[in-house]
Motif scaffolding. Structure first.
Motif, PDB file in Angstrom:
ATOM      1  N   UNK A 175     -34.532  20.080   1.994  1.00  0.00           N
ATOM      2  CA  UNK A 175     -33.210  20.692   2.219  1.00  0.00           C
ATOM      3  C   UNK A 175     -33.080  21.068   3.697  1.00  0.00           C
ATOM      4  N   UNK A 176     -31.995  20.614   4.316  1.00  0.00           N
ATOM      5  CA  UNK A 176     -31.848  20.741   5.776  1.00  0.00           C
ATOM      6  C   UNK A 176     -30.418  21.112   6.128  1.00  0.00           C
ATOM      7  N   UNK A 177     -30.290  21.932   7.175  1.00  0.00           N
ATOM      8  CA  UNK A 177     -28.979  22.229   7.744  1.00  0.00           C
ATOM      9  C   UNK A 177     -28.903  21.522   9.103  1.00  0.00           C
ATOM     10  N   UNK A 178     -27.826  20.765   9.291  1.00  0.00           N
ATOM     11  CA  UNK A 178     -27.651  19.963  10.499  1.00  0.00           C
ATOM     12  C   UNK A 178     -26.547  20.585  11.375  1.00  0.00           C
ATOM     13  N   UNK A 179     -26.707  20.478  12.696  1.00  0.00           N
ATOM     14  CA  UNK A 179     -25.754  21.029  13.651  1.00  0.00           C
ATOM     15  C   UNK A 179     -25.480  19.984  14.738  1.00  0.00           C
ATOM     16  N   UNK A 180     -24.410  20.205  15.486  1.00  0.00           N
ATOM     17  CA  UNK A 180     -24.097  19.344  16.615  1.00  0.00           C
ATOM     18  C   UNK A 180     -24.827  19.862  17.850  1.00  0.00           C
ATOM     19  N   UNK A 181     -25.650  19.034  18.456  1.00  0.00           N
ATOM     20  CA  UNK A 181     -26.378  19.499  19.647  1.00  0.00           C
ATOM     21  C   UNK A 181     -25.414  19.896  20.783  1.00  0.00           C
ATOM     22  N   UNK A 182     -25.811  20.922  21.521  1.00  0.00           N
ATOM     23  CA  UNK A 182     -25.022  21.364  22.670  1.00  0.00           C
ATOM     24  C   UNK A 182     -23.868  22.265  22.297  1.00  0.00           C
ATOM     25  N   UNK A 183     -23.807  22.737  21.057  1.00  0.00           N
ATOM     26  CA  UNK A 183     -22.745  23.636  20.638  1.00  0.00           C
ATOM     27  C   UNK A 183     -23.368  24.905  20.060  1.00  0.00           C
ATOM     28  N   UNK A 184     -22.500  25.876  19.761  1.00  0.00           N
ATOM     29  CA  UNK A 184     -22.987  27.122  19.161  1.00  0.00           C
ATOM     30  C   UNK A 184     -23.416  26.936  17.710  1.00  0.00           C
ATOM     31  N   UNK A 185     -23.236  25.723  17.178  1.00  0.00           N
ATOM     32  CA  UNK A 185     -23.645  25.472  15.797  1.00  0.00           C
ATOM     33  C   UNK A 185     -25.163  25.588  15.626  1.00  0.00           C
ATOM     34  N   UNK A 186     -25.910  25.345  16.697  1.00  0.00           N
ATOM     35  CA  UNK A 186     -27.366  25.433  16.572  1.00  0.00           C
ATOM     36  C   UNK A 186     -27.802  26.853  16.225  1.00  0.00           C
ATOM     37  N   UNK A 187     -27.209  27.854  16.871  1.00  0.00           N
ATOM     38  CA  UNK A 187     -27.560  29.243  16.558  1.00  0.00           C
ATOM     39  C   UNK A 187     -27.133  29.601  15.145  1.00  0.00           C
TER      40      UNK A 187
END
Length: 225
Positions: A175-187
């Motif tokens: 189970x994984x949560x994915x984010x867009x690199x270089x955005x605040x989605x990583x935090x």
């Protein structure tokens, strides 16, 4: 020739005849007496005395029954232990071929009214200061309704869930949560992963064109909170 003169007494012939008659009578009496006392019977008239009974009884021992051989229990041969099934080789997320990602929506409602609302493509901050982002949840397991259960867990924790569906385009190992690199989605992805023990990864090829926001792909190991 002169014949003898007859005298007045009995003649000698008469006397001899009488004597013979007397002897015959005496013999008959003696015979009758002997017969009456059983002393003069012949051997054929006498019954043979029964042989004496033997006081010893001959006992013939009963033959002993042949011994029944006892069955010797033979221990059953233990079946060889089946080898454990080989664990499936983990599939690298980066090598999952996903030419185009078309999730199957299951009509998920919006987030909890008490949570910070964030529009698609924009981040948000919760009342505790943690960065939040809209979340899309997809099922990549053999458990029916797993994505809907995970979405309910996220909403109860204050996250905005915009879509629930299935991910049929490949196999995700955990189970994984994915984010867009270089955005605040990583935090935001890290905060969501810390709450629900998820792995955090940047989006891979095939998710690049998906709408902004966090993407959670739930597999069989999803445990919730």
């Amino acid at each position: 020739m002169t014949s003898p003169a007859s005298s007045g007494g009995p003649s000698p012939l008469r006397i001899g005849g009488l004597a013979l008659i007397g002897i015959g009578i005496i013999a008959g009496v003696v015979g009758l007496a002997t017969y009456a006392t059983g002393g003069g019977g012949s051997g054929s008239d006498q019954q043979a005395a029964p042989p004496p009974l033997s006081t010893q009884v001959s006992i013939t021992p009963e033959p002993s029954a042949p011994a029944v051989p006892q069955a010797t229990a033979t221990p059953a041969a233990s079946a060889p232990a089946a080898p454990p099934p080989a664990a499936p080789a983990p599939t690298s997320v980066a090598t999952v071929p996903v030419p185009s990602f078309t999730p199957t929506p299951t009509s998920a409602p919006g987030g909890d009214a008490s949570s910070s609302q964030a529009g698609a493509g924009s981040g948000g901050t919760s009342r505790t200061g943690a960065v939040r982002a809209p979340v899309r949840v997809y099922n990549n397991s053999t458990i029916t309704g797993l994505a809907a259960r995970a979405a309910a867990d996220f909403r109860n924790a204050g996250w905005q869930v915009e879509e629930v569906g299935n991910y049929p385009s490949g196999i995700i190992p955990t189970s994984t949560v994915y984010y867009r690199p270089g955005t605040s989605e990583q935090q935001a992805a890290q905060a969501l992963a810390d709450q629900f023990s998820l792995r955090v990864e940047p989006r891979f090829s095939g998710l690049d064109e998906a709408s902004p926001g966090l993407i959670v792909i739930a597999t069989n190991d999803y445990q919730g909170r």
